[in-house]
Design an enzyme around this catalytic site. Structure first.
Site, PDB file in Angstrom:
ATOM      1  N   LYS A  90       0.587  -0.757   0.101  1.00 54.12           N
ATOM      2  CA  LYS A  90      -0.048  -0.030  -0.057  1.00 54.12           C
ATOM      3  C   LYS A  90       0.388   1.154   0.282  1.00 54.12           C
ATOM      4  O   LYS A  90       0.047   1.827  -0.169  1.00 54.12           O
ATOM      5  CB  LYS A  90      -0.784  -0.167   0.870  1.00 54.12           C
ATOM      6  CG  LYS A  90      -2.054  -0.804   1.124  1.00 54.12           C
ATOM      7  CD  LYS A  90      -3.104  -0.116   0.503  1.00 54.12           C
ATOM      8  CE  LYS A  90      -4.671  -1.555   0.111  1.00 54.12           C
ATOM      9  NZ  LYS A  90      -3.817  -3.352   0.816  1.00 54.12           N
ATOM     10  N   GLU A 112     -10.092   6.512   3.535  1.00 54.58           N
ATOM     11  CA  GLU A 112     -10.977   5.289   3.730  1.00 54.58           C
ATOM     12  C   GLU A 112      -9.752   4.258   4.288  1.00 54.58           C
ATOM     13  O   GLU A 112      -8.628   4.441   3.598  1.00 54.58           O
ATOM     14  CB  GLU A 112     -11.673   5.337   3.086  1.00 54.58           C
ATOM     15  CG  GLU A 112     -11.462   3.842   2.026  1.00 54.58           C
ATOM     16  CD  GLU A 112     -10.005   4.571   0.532  1.00 54.58           C
ATOM     17  OE1 GLU A 112     -10.117   6.071   0.532  1.00 54.58           O
ATOM     18  OE2 GLU A 112      -9.109   3.623   0.294  1.00 54.58           O
ATOM     19  N   SER A 379       1.982  -9.913  -0.811  1.00 52.62           N
ATOM     20  CA  SER A 379       1.171  -8.061  -1.063  1.00 52.62           C
ATOM     21  C   SER A 379       1.414  -8.042   0.138  1.00 52.62           C
ATOM     22  O   SER A 379       1.916  -6.092   0.416  1.00 52.62           O
ATOM     23  CB  SER A 379       0.186  -7.792  -1.694  1.00 52.62           C
ATOM     24  OG  SER A 379      -1.014  -8.376  -0.611  1.00 52.62           O
TER      25      SER A 379
HETATM   26  C1  PLP Z   1      -4.952  -3.935   1.010  1.00 52.42           C
HETATM   27  C2  PLP Z   1      -4.308  -5.148   0.037  1.00 52.42           C
HETATM   28  C3  PLP Z   1      -4.827  -6.216  -0.206  1.00 52.42           C
HETATM   29  C4  PLP Z   1      -5.591  -6.090  -1.309  1.00 52.42           C
HETATM   30  O1  PLP Z   1      -5.818  -4.577  -2.083  1.00 52.42           O
HETATM   31  P1  PLP Z   1      -5.380  -4.865  -3.489  1.00 52.42           P
HETATM   32  O2  PLP Z   1      -5.468  -3.152  -4.021  1.00 52.42           O
HETATM   33  O3  PLP Z   1      -6.386  -5.434  -4.348  1.00 52.42           O
HETATM   34  O4  PLP Z   1      -4.036  -5.140  -3.206  1.00 52.42           O
HETATM   35  C5  PLP Z   1      -4.138  -7.163  -0.555  1.00 52.42           C
HETATM   36  N1  PLP Z   1      -2.822  -7.520   0.121  1.00 52.42           N
HETATM   37  C6  PLP Z   1      -2.671  -6.513   1.029  1.00 52.42           C
HETATM   38  C7  PLP Z   1      -1.616  -7.602   2.059  1.00 52.42           C
HETATM   39  C8  PLP Z   1      -3.574  -5.488   1.293  1.00 52.42           C
HETATM   40  O5  PLP Z   1      -3.020  -4.864   2.829  1.00 52.42           O
END
Ligand code: PLP
Length: 398
Positions: A90, A112, A379
């Site tokens: 993020k 948000e 992610s």
């Molecule tokens: C917010 C989040 C997501 C999902 O959001 P995307 O916009 O689809 O990437 C995925 N993994 C993590 C660790 C997140 O914090």
């Protein structure tokens, strides 16, 4: 295929666009103009690269997952976005947008947040640049993610509880938009995914494309060839489009997006937008949206708050219709298994969101052979989820 680009109104084919109240058209057009200027400005690029390197910790490693590869019978690399400062991808986007806010002379930031990761990333960059930060968060999410609320407040942000509707992400976005309309002069809205009105889907994608740009270089250096497939979880769609975008032109590379299957598709308790065939308009953009038979926005469910949203980024809708990307889902239970397996095979606790991508790989390893090469995007890290996982296991595994 050429990388997908929106037209001047933000349309990705039939999807995307600017479905917002009149009062927001001007600020959105202004944001688009300034962003396009900044994107071409070498000084802006240099400044962003500096902070991504020195503060966020980029480039993140592309790690060869030895034991996971041996277990699943194919060669797997992990893109380690969990190693970014604040623990998820993020911040790539929050950093880009705060530099843009600075360029526009804005002093107040709103955002948000669902699970709280985007709120934490935004509160972090606001602290760095001495900007006022207000984060809207559903009251239910604030209770579920108390740790992230504490982190945001420690960073100096004000967290505003949203108490209407389901009291989760969708309502928080509405409140943030309402705030923005009334404070347009002083305020920039840092939206957290490749969603909403133009220019956000394009701009957030561009800021997150650092993931795929690095991964492409890293795999070519490590293996001398492109991967067979790349895999990422899809909430709003930012980590996945960030990984996919630099590979769109490489037709031989399969791109696989994994949505939240929740309790399974039958009972409707899920967030797999592409498992249904309904298109609608939600919060500024036209895209696949989960709806009931009357066309009302459906209630969604996922064990992972970051994937628990009724709409998906518009560029994904186009990639799916074109058949360039494939979309699938895994259930809560499979995601928990993904979390356990990656923790025990590789010593990496993935976020519950990322665990969906890991789980897809586990469930579908038979599609690949020893000579294949797969990149899975981690992610974020899973520390934020351990309390919830402990509770899930108490309920479901006795
Ligand atoms: C917010 C989040 C997501 C999902 O959001 P995307 O916009 O689809 O990437 C995925 N993994 C993590 C660790 C997140 O914090």
């Amino acid at each position: 295929m050429k990388p997908t680009q929106p037209d001047s109104q933000g349309h990705f084919g039939d999807y995307g666009g600017m479905f917002v109240p009149e009062t927001l058209m001007e600020p959105l057009n202004e944001l688009t103009r300034i962003y396009k200027e900044a994107r071409k400005d070498p000084e802006f690029k240099k400044e962003l690269q500096y902070y991504l390197r020195e503060y966020v910790g980029r480039p993140t490693p592309l790690y060869f997952a030895e034991r996971m590869s041996a277990e699943l019978g194919t060669k797997i690399y992990l893109k380690r976005e969990d190693l970014c400062h604040t623990g998820a991808h993020k911040i790539n986007n929050s950093m880009g947008q705060i530099l843009l806010a600075k360029r526009m002379g804005k002093k107040r930031i709103i955002a948000e947040t669902g699970a709280g990761q985007h709120g934490v990333a935004t509160a972090t960059v606001c602290a760095m640049f001495g900007m006022e930060c207000v984060v809207y968060m559903g009251k239910v999410d604030m209770e579920r993610q108390a740790l992230n609320v504490f982190r945001m407040e420690s960073l100096g942000a004000k967290v505003v509880p949203v108490t209407v509707g389901q009291q989760t992400l969708k309502e928080a976005v509405n409140e943030a938009m309402r705030d923005w309309v009334t404070h347009i002069r002083s305020t920039h809205y840092i939206l957290g995914s490749a969603l909403g009105s133009h220019p956000y889907p394009m701009m957030v994608r561009d800021f997150q494309s650092v993931i795929g740009t690095e991964a492409r270089k890293q795999i070519l250096k490590a293996e001398g060839r492109l991967p067979t497939a790349i895999v990422a979880c899809v909430g709003g769609g930012s980590n996945s489009i960030g990984l996919f975008h630099p590979f769109i032109k490489d037709e031989g590379v399969r791109m696989i997006g994994v949505e939240a299957g929740g309790f399974g598709i039958e009972g409707g308790m899920h967030a797999a937008r592409f498992a249904q065939d309904k298109i609608g308009i939600l919060q500024g953009t036209k895209t696949y949206v989960l709806q009931d038979d009357d066309g009302q926005i459906a209630l969604t469910h996922s064990i992972s708050a970051g994937l628990d949203y009724a709409a998906v980024g518009p560029e994904h809708s186009l990639l799916r219709d074109l058949g360039r990307a494939e979309y699938s889902y895994v259930t809560d239970e499979q995601a928990v298994n993904g979390f356990d397996k990656l923790s025990q095979w590789e010593g990496i606790l993935p976020a519950l969101e990322s665990s969906h991508a890991i789980a897809w790989m586990i469930e579908n390893s038979a599609q690949f052979t020893e000579s294949d090469l797969v990149i899975v995007n981690v992610s974020g890290r899973g520390d934020k989820d351990v309390m919830q996982l402990a509770e899930w296991k108490r309920k479901n595994q006795g």
